[in-house]
Motif scaffolding. Structure first.
Motif, short mmCIF file in Angstrom:
data_model
loop_
_atom_site.label_atom_id
_atom_site.label_comp_id
_atom_site.label_asym_id
_atom_site.label_seq_id
_atom_site.Cartn_x
_atom_site.Cartn_y
_atom_site.Cartn_z
N THR A 219 0.79 -1.11 0.14
CA THR A 219 0.17 -0.12 0.16
C THR A 219 0.84 1.39 0.00
OG1 THR A 219 -0.23 -0.27 2.54
CG2 THR A 219 -1.91 -0.97 1.09
N ALA A 223 0.78 3.95 -2.96
CA ALA A 223 0.53 5.52 -2.66
C ALA A 223 1.76 6.27 -3.51
CB ALA A 223 0.70 5.87 -1.22
N ARG A 224 3.10 5.80 -3.43
CA ARG A 224 4.14 6.56 -4.19
C ARG A 224 3.64 6.49 -5.61
NH1 ARG A 224 6.59 10.32 -5.11
NH2 ARG A 224 8.85 10.37 -5.43
N ASP A 226 0.87 6.39 -7.43
CA ASP A 226 -0.19 7.21 -7.71
C ASP A 226 0.53 8.65 -7.47
OD1 ASP A 226 -1.84 5.02 -7.77
OD2 ASP A 226 -2.62 5.43 -5.69
N ASP A 227 1.29 8.96 -6.57
CA ASP A 227 1.86 10.36 -6.60
C ASP A 227 2.86 10.53 -8.03
OD1 ASP A 227 2.46 12.88 -5.22
OD2 ASP A 227 4.58 11.96 -5.34
#
Length: 373
Positions: A219, A223-224, A226-227
């Motif tokens: 997860t 998140a990284r 997606d950034d």
């Protein structure tokens, strides 16, 4: 490739849509911060994907299945003979020739499903049936001792789906469609229980299977990713530029994951990995290919099910499911070869499947190979 130049040209001209993903990866060399790395690994990806497509053009589904089963069986036996162990959360487990418990479990899952498929296709020689029967317990033991929950779940799901499709061959197309609609109607009310099902799923994952709530750090990686996608959404950073470049983003990821060589790592999500490398354009091509194959394979399973093509559709669905938590598209990865062979076999001609099953014994392999539509 050298021996079949005509089939090579036909494959390129007729099946080029399946090569769009690696072609875009190669084109990403133009905007990559490390163009030499992007070009090198994109070329390897192209070779891997083309191999899967070309093999499916040269071999019938039945021949591909038998060859795959035998080679996987030999590989698993060699892995057992190697006695190579690796660390897991329960101690040392067999990693064999793969060097990873998850990869070893995946090989065992492939062996179990392919052995079951060989038994279900019927009309096979005695020695092949004996080999398949011998492979089933070997695969089951490997799935258990490698201690991979994902491998165990995929093995059970794959075996169950194969048996269901095998039974469905005895129904008419209308009967199969009716059974599918009735199943959908029966399961539809479960949508109202989505919150409760989510709680049960989390309990099963985190309590029963003892999974980390972050899915072993996945997860955080997502998140990284997606950034990164948000900063370069359309074309991405270039194939493998993030994991093998020298930018501040690469250094940050290395520190986050504690690795020193990006060649051995990825975002553990095929869709995010594709989007980081080749942007939303690449994601649209890759996801579109999977969705189209899913629908074509479903139509094939409803209208003209066959033991061999059912194996490839089940394998495709398992790879599709795995893509959300692992990579299924990478240079020299057997899952990538198989994924794109499945894409071809999902469009196998109905008359070819029928002729292959009921035609008299051919005098040469070329007479049975057939061709996808």
């Amino acid at each position: 490739i050298i021996a079949r130049p005509k089939q090579l040209l036909e494959t390129i001209t007729r099946w080029w849509p399946l090569l769009l993903t690696p072609l875009l990866a190669m084109a990403s060399t133009l905007w990559s911060s490390v163009p030499e790395i992007s070009l090198r690994y994109a070329a390897q990806l192209m070779f891997t994907i083309f191999t899967g497509v070309f093999l499916a053009r040269l071999m019938s589904p039945r021949s591909w299945l038998i060859s795959f089963f035998l080679s996987t069986f030999v590989f698993c036996l060699a892995s057992i003979a190697s006695r190579r162990m690796g660390i897991s959360d329960v101690g040392m487990v067999l990693v064999g020739l793969t060097g990873s418990k998850n990869a070893m479990s995946h090989e065992a899952q492939l062996l179990l499903v392919s052995a079951l498929a060989v038994l279900l296709i019927g009309n096979i020689s005695g020695w092949l049936r004996i080999a398949a029967l011998a492979a089933l317990p070997v695969a089951a033991v490997l799935v258990v001792i490698t201690n991979s929950a994902t491998g165990a779940l995929l093995a059970v799901a794959g075996g169950a789906l194969l048996v269901v499709l095998w039974f469905s061959e005895r129904l008419t197309p209308g009967g199969r469609l009716s059974a599918l609609l009735i199943t959908a109607l029966v399961l539809a009310p479960l949508l109202l229980l989505a919150p409760e099902i989510g709680v049960l799923r989390d309990h099963f994952l985190y309590e029963t299977l003892n999974k980390d709530p972050t899915l072993t750090g996945r997860t955080l990686l997502w998140a990284r990713a997606d950034d990164l996608i948000a900063h370069k959404p359309f074309l991405g950073y270039g194939y493998q530029a993030i994991w093998m470049g020298d930018s501040s983003d690469t250094i940050g990821l290395m520190r986050l994951t504690g690795i020193e060589d990006g060649r051995t790592f990825h975002f553990h999500n095929s869709f995010r990995q594709v989007a980081v490398d080749t942007g939303l354009l690449g994601l649209a091509i890759f996801a579109g290919t999977l969705i189209y194959t899913t629908l074509r394979g479903l139509g094939q399973a409803l209208m003209r099910p066959d033991g061999a093509t059912s194996f490839f559709y089940v394998s495709f669905l398992l790879a599709f499911a795995t893509a959300f938590t692992d990579t299924v598209i990478e240079p020299f990865l057997i899952q990538t070869v198989m994924l794109y062979s499945c894409c071809v076999y999902a469009q196998w001609r109905p008359q070819t499947v029928h002729e292959e099953r009921f035609a008299p014994a051919p005098r040469s392999f070329a007479a049975t190979a057939g061709r996808p539509a």
